[in-house]
Enzyme design. Structure first.
Site, PDB file in Angstrom:
ATOM      1  N   HIS A 114       0.821  -1.218   0.000  1.00 54.94           N
ATOM      2  CA  HIS A 114       0.000   0.000   0.000  1.00 54.94           C
ATOM      3  C   HIS A 114       0.853   1.266   0.000  1.00 54.94           C
ATOM      4  O   HIS A 114       0.491   2.285   0.588  1.00 54.94           O
ATOM      5  CB  HIS A 114      -0.958   0.024   1.200  1.00 54.94           C
ATOM      6  CG  HIS A 114      -1.937  -1.118   1.213  1.00 54.94           C
ATOM      7  ND1 HIS A 114      -3.095  -1.097   0.468  1.00 54.94           N
ATOM      8  CD2 HIS A 114      -1.923  -2.296   1.857  1.00 54.94           C
ATOM      9  CE1 HIS A 114      -3.765  -2.240   0.662  1.00 54.94           C
ATOM     10  NE2 HIS A 114      -3.058  -2.988   1.494  1.00 54.94           N
ATOM     11  N   ASN A 189     -10.509  -3.048   2.138  1.00 54.96           N
ATOM     12  CA  ASN A 189     -10.090  -3.084   0.744  1.00 54.96           C
ATOM     13  C   ASN A 189     -11.318  -2.901  -0.141  1.00 54.96           C
ATOM     14  O   ASN A 189     -12.460  -2.962   0.340  1.00 54.96           O
ATOM     15  CB  ASN A 189      -9.405  -4.418   0.402  1.00 54.96           C
ATOM     16  CG  ASN A 189      -8.005  -4.526   0.989  1.00 54.96           C
ATOM     17  OD1 ASN A 189      -7.248  -3.567   0.982  1.00 54.96           O
ATOM     18  ND2 ASN A 189      -7.667  -5.698   1.490  1.00 54.96           N
ATOM     19  N   TYR A 399       0.561  -4.572  11.540  1.00 54.88           N
ATOM     20  CA  TYR A 399       0.308  -3.179  11.178  1.00 54.88           C
ATOM     21  C   TYR A 399       0.940  -2.191  12.159  1.00 54.88           C
ATOM     22  O   TYR A 399       1.683  -1.303  11.746  1.00 54.88           O
ATOM     23  CB  TYR A 399      -1.194  -2.930  11.022  1.00 54.88           C
ATOM     24  CG  TYR A 399      -1.691  -3.266   9.639  1.00 54.88           C
ATOM     25  CD1 TYR A 399      -1.661  -4.572   9.157  1.00 54.88           C
ATOM     26  CD2 TYR A 399      -2.198  -2.282   8.794  1.00 54.88           C
ATOM     27  CE1 TYR A 399      -2.114  -4.886   7.895  1.00 54.88           C
ATOM     28  CE2 TYR A 399      -2.657  -2.592   7.520  1.00 54.88           C
ATOM     29  CZ  TYR A 399      -2.607  -3.896   7.070  1.00 54.88           C
ATOM     30  OH  TYR A 399      -3.043  -4.210   5.816  1.00 54.88           O
TER      31      TYR A 399
END
Length: 568
Positions: A114, A189, A399
């Site tokens: 990303h 997403n 993350y």
């Protein structure tokens, strides 16, 4: 032996200090020990400079004056110091050293995935609080009309930061909600599923979507070898190579959580939930030819389209829906609810509107507000909790760990990431701690100065329970994994079917290795004979009949299922 003159000097100094009581440190210049007069203590607010620089960053160039980083005025940004007209530079030139020292460190590590993206700010508004309160205690969903400020970032998955934003790729659809009870992130997403359901496969998959270690080129053998040997990815592959894989910018696509989460009530009861965001602008996609042309002529098309729409007052919006499934219903549901490769069709679990959100504010500074935005599924609030989906569980670590690497351990002090309610805990220090470091409060759980503790909302033992021993887990590919590929194919128009075939043939056909092309075409054939035969003919291979068993996705014992990775 001391000289006569030195002994005379020493005797004179001794006599003077004996008579006057003088010695260095008593009345010596610059070493006086006077204290401030009583009642005149001086205190300075250490955040003065920080607050002023934050204010200055919003002022226009004609309203400010050039300075060095320390605030000292500087006459011209192009100047540098040297010896004469042809001599070397001077090390004392603090300005030149500062300029290059800053320039050399402008880039922070880009996201591993990303990396290419754009974003904006706006708000979320609740439209169906009554429904939400039946399932969750989330404060942000408790009142109709309640608005929560949000930041969103859209992105491609595999490309580097400078790659075209109209590449064939899934799109990230990340949302940060600044609720009254803390930050919650929905890291979504533009697709309801993903390529994997076993978290350890993620680095392997991503490596195949990036560059070959020798040629440093995108490699189609590598790309298709992974997808063909891990058939649970087929539904996502088909979505990717349909025209859904090249959406018209970021405004004309939907978003899904993909993962199953849990809504929790105050009594500890819970339900499984997935969220779905439907664009108000309508779905619009590029064909493969159009996407390639746009990527070549304007690699920033999606970024520009989003920015200019907001700048012109055409604020993009989405309607947010929830799909709710009880734990009891999940036991008999057609698909394993913890499997990220399986969708919940709207005819399987009806979506219910819960709110709307709009993007109304472009970033003033892209780096500060979008590049430094740190989204993580581990940012949760009361009423929103993870399921046991193994990929989601891995993301809960991966993350925030990525953000600690990219932005630092104190990345939640960056304004775009900062909660809008007070933060108090025992996490201190670390690099770039700039918001007061929680002051002089105790750095441990002190009985001398007690921090208030919020009430426990429910007991964990009554909330969730598991049985069984630790196992080395790996999913098995079964016939159920071809159900969604068939549903998706049958739902496409004839033109969309032809586009899917053409898009796959154009990409897979460039893979040099026959066995890679054959295995992938055979998987398509297993899903649908018309689809598979057309692809096989297009890439010059003969299909092989494949068979897959019926059975569970995961096992309660350590087992390496045959067929989990084909031909390995």
């Amino acid at each position: 032996m001391l000289s006569t003159s030195f002994r005379l000097l020493f005797a004179a100094v001794w006599a003077a200090t004996t008579v006057r009581g003088w010695y260095p440190g008593q009345d010596a210049p610059g070493l006086a020990r006077d204290t401030a007069p009583p009642g005149q203590a001086y205190n300075f607010a250490l955040d003065t400079g920080f607050n002023l620089q934050e204010q200055t960053s919003s002022e226009d160039a004609p309203d400010v004056e050039l300075t060095l980083d320390n605030g000292a005025p500087y006459p011209h940004p192009f100047e540098y110091q040297r010896i004469g007209a042809d001599g070397p530079l001077l090390l004392q030139d603090a300005h030149l050293l500062e300029v290059f020292g800053s320039f050399d460190r402008e880039r922070i590590p880009e996201r591993v995935v990303h990396a290419r993206g754009a974003g904006a700010h706006g708000y979320f508004e609740v439209t169906n609080a009554d429904f939400c309160k039946n399932y969750t205690m989330m404060d942000m969903l408790s009142e109709n009309g309640l608005r929560t400020p949000i930041t969103m970032r859209f992105s491609t998955v595999g490309g580097e930061s400078g790659s075209p934003d109209e590449a064939r790729d899934p799109r990230g659809f990340a949302m940060k909600f600044r609720t009254r009870k803390g930050i919650v992130d929905f890291v979504m997403n533009n697709t309801p599923v993903f390529f994997i359901r076993d978290p350890s496969k993620f680095p392997h998959f991503i490596h195949t979507q990036k560059r070959h270690p020798s040629s440093h080129l995108r490699d189609k053998d590598m790309f298709w070898d992974y997808l063909g040997s891990n058939p649970e990815s087929l539904y996502q592959v088909m979505r990717l190579f349909s025209d859904l894989g090249t959406p018209y910018g970021f405004r004309h696509m939907d978003g899904w959580t993909g993962h199953t989460y849990r809504w929790v009530k105050q009594d500890g009861t819970w339900s499984y939930v997935k969220l779905y965001a439907q664009t108000m602008q309508g779905i619009q996609n590029f064909t493969n030819a159009d996407a390639n042309a746009i990527a070549g002529s304007n690699p920033d098309f999606a970024t520009q389209d989003l920015y200019e729409a907001i700048q012109n007052g055409t604020y993009p919006g989405w309607t947010l829906y929830a799909q709710v499934l009880s734990p009891e219903a999940a036991q008999t549901f057609k698909y394993n609810v913890l499997d990220l490769t399986k969708d919940w069709g709207f005819d399987d679990v009806a979506p219910v509107e819960i709110g709307k959100f709009y993007l109304t504010q472009n970033p003033t500074n892209y780096f500060a507000e979008i590049e430094q935005a740190a989204f993580s599924p581990s940012n949760m609030v009361d009423g929103w909790a993870p399921s046991a989906d193994p990929v989601l569980q891995a993301r809960l670590f991966s993350y925030p760990d990525t953000h600690r690497y990219r932005l630092g351990v104190n990345h939640k002090q960056i304004p775009v990431n900062a909660p809008i309610n007070p933060v108090a805990n025992f996490e201190r220090d670390g690099r770039m701690n700039v918001n007061g470091n929680q002051g002089s409060r105790p750095v441990y759980m002190s009985t001398l100065s007690k921090m208030k503790l919020p009430p426990r909302l429910y007991t964990d033992e009554a909330h969730q329970q598991w049985t069984g021993g630790a196992v080395a887990a790996l999913s098995a590919v079964n016939e159920i994994d071809f159900d969604w590929p068939r549903r998706f194919w049958n739902g496409l128009s004839e033109q969309d079917q032809q586009n899917l075939i053409s898009n796959v043939v154009g990409h897979l056909g460039a893979a040099p290795t026959y066995s890679v092309r054959q295995r992938m075409a055979s998987l398509f054939y297993h899903a649908n004979t018309t689809l598979g035969q057309a692809i096989a003919d297009g890439v010059g291979v003969k299909v092989v009949n494949l068979t897959f068993p019926d059975g569970p996705t995961w096992f309660n014992v350590t087992k390496t299922p045959e067929g989990s990775t084909l031909d390995y």
